[in-house]
Design an enzyme around this catalytic site. Structure first.
Site, short mmCIF file in Angstrom:
data_model
loop_
_atom_site.label_atom_id
_atom_site.label_comp_id
_atom_site.label_asym_id
_atom_site.label_seq_id
_atom_site.Cartn_x
_atom_site.Cartn_y
_atom_site.Cartn_z
N TYR A 17 67.45 175.59 88.33
CA TYR A 17 68.26 176.30 89.17
C TYR A 17 67.51 176.17 90.58
CZ TYR A 17 71.05 180.16 91.08
OH TYR A 17 72.02 181.07 91.70
N GLU A 49 65.14 174.22 91.92
CA GLU A 49 65.15 173.35 92.64
C GLU A 49 66.21 172.44 92.84
OE1 GLU A 49 62.44 172.50 94.35
OE2 GLU A 49 60.44 172.75 92.89
N GLY A 50 67.41 172.71 91.74
CA GLY A 50 68.65 172.08 92.34
C GLY A 50 69.32 172.55 93.34
N PHE A 94 72.31 196.19 82.08
CA PHE A 94 72.11 197.75 81.99
C PHE A 94 73.32 198.70 81.67
CE2 PHE A 94 67.79 198.02 84.30
CZ PHE A 94 67.12 197.17 83.40
N ARG A 134 58.29 188.80 91.22
CA ARG A 134 57.76 190.14 91.32
C ARG A 134 58.69 191.04 92.31
NH1 ARG A 134 52.07 188.10 91.97
NH2 ARG A 134 53.41 186.74 92.79
#
Ligand code: NAD
Ligand code: UDP
Ligand code: UDP
Length: 319
Positions: free
Chosen positions: A151, A153-154, A197, A281
């Site tokens: 995803y 790098e594409g 969630f 992160r």
């Protein structure tokens, strides 16, 4: 020259049966555009477009953008690509092909038609960022060989193609780097954090926080995002982007879980699960450029946007 100057623009939306694409189509139709939706229904659904059945200015073609497409339009929004990690990792080779071959085909189409083309790029081009918040001039920190690379790098290669068609062929391009966006019509089982969630809270199942839940994201409500995309498309030719579009308010996943629990009144417990590899992160857009060039800033804050999203997931649409 395939322009029809007598009527409203004919707009092609690839990935138009998906979450963002279907909202974009609604807004384009409201503005009086003719809309052509192209989608292979990999992650999208015709249900997202059901309300447009019989609309005189709307047309759907089932087509995979990795194959050439010959149509006549005045503007192209290229959104076709699975966006959630479980979907784009399901067939990673197809994901890269969709981003790269899809971009080449849509750019080839735009080149033949001499029309504007907008790319739905992503904050994932920044990878696990070492600059915070992320500005457009940051080149990113992306693992080229990990599970998210198909995803990331594409999408990075698609940006390269957009800028090379711009420099080499003089194409008018617009590149939007979209940060996490949520709202009604997200797929309830797409594994993204907001849909997970909410569905877990509504079902009384454990809320699955990956890792300690201290990683951060900034969540943009879909209506704000679509407004940003349309402003970018309407911007002057020298406004190519890349431009960040997202909501700069940053939350930990633990804070998001607490908000969803409070808004749904759910008694679900928190359950920690392993953090997936290469999970960024922290992520927060610097949207100074979008403010200056597009006069854009998001208006809808998290709690306000979560309410209609929860209502959608609780409603008949998703059973
Ligand atoms: P989505 O999965 O709901 O929509 C993607 C659509 O593209 C689906 O309808 C799918 O069927 C279609 N598609 C996939 N591969 C195709 C192919 N080869 N040919 C034709 N159609 C194809 O995802 P979304 O959230 O609506 O994302 C739309 C775009 O925005 C994607 O390009 C995504 O990378 C980008 N984006 C979204 C977010 C977000 O938070 N929603 C963030 C960053 C970037
Ligand atoms: N293409 C397309 N529709 C068009 C024009 C081109 O799908 O209306 C595709 C075509 O298959 C080609 C790609 O876009 O492979 C790139 O087109 P371009 O003109 O840049 O390259 P070339 O045809 O020279 O390879
Ligand atoms: N996440 C989580 N629980 C879930 C799904 C996701 O804690 O059930 C975390 C995930 O690890 C990431 C964040 O939420 O840190 C956002 O994940 P999402 O898949 O929505 O988007 P992305 O990682 O692409 O930003």
């Amino acid at each position: 020259m395939a322009r029809n100057y007598d009527s409203q623009p004919r707009v092609l939306v690839t990935g138009g049966a998906g979450f963002l694409g279907s909202h974009l189509i609604d807004r384009l139709l409201q503005q009086g555009c003719d809309v052509l939706c192209v989608d292979n229904l990999f992650t999208g659904s015709k249900r997202n477009l059901d309300h447009l059945a019989g609309h005189p200015r709307f047309e759907f073609i089932r087509h995979d953008v990795t194959f050439p497409l010959y149509v006549e339009v005045d503007e192209i929004y290229n959104l076709a690509c699975p966006a959630s990690p479980i979907h784009y990792q399901h067939d990673p080779v197809a994901t890269t092909k969709t981003s790269v071959h899809g971009a080449i085909n849509m750019l080839g189409l735009a080149k033949r038609l001499r029309c504007k083309i907008l790319q739905a790029s992503t904050s994932e081009v920044y990878g696990d960022p070492t600059v915070h918040p992320q500005t457009e001039d940051y080149w990113g920190n992306v693992n080229p060989i990990g599970p998210r690379s198909c995803y990331d790098e594409g999408k990075r290669c698609a940006e390269t193609l957009f800028f090379d068609y711009h420099r080499q062929h003089g194409l008018e391009i617009k590149v939007a780097r979209i940060f996490n966006t949520y709202g009604p019509r997200m797929h309830p089982a797409d594994g993204r954090v907001v849909s997970n969630f909410i569905m877990q809270a509504l079902r009384g199942e454990p809320i699955t926080i990956y890792g300690e839940g201290q990683q951060t994201r900034s969540f943009c409500y879909v209506d704000d995002l679509i407004d940003g995309l349309m402003r970018l498309m309407a911007s002057p030719a020298d406004c190519t982007g890349p431009v960040n579009l997202g909501n700069p308010n940053e939350f930990t996943m633990r804070q998001l879980a607490d908000k969803v629990l409070a808004l749904t009144g759910s008694k679900s417990k928190i359950a920690h699960r392993p953090l997936p590899p290469d999970d960024p992160r922290q992520r927060r857009p610097d949207i100074t450029l979008a403010g200056a060039r597009l006069g854009w800033a998001p208006k809808i804050q998290l709690e306000e946007g979560l309410r209609p999203t929860i209502d959608y997931f609780a409603g008949a649409h998703v059973g």
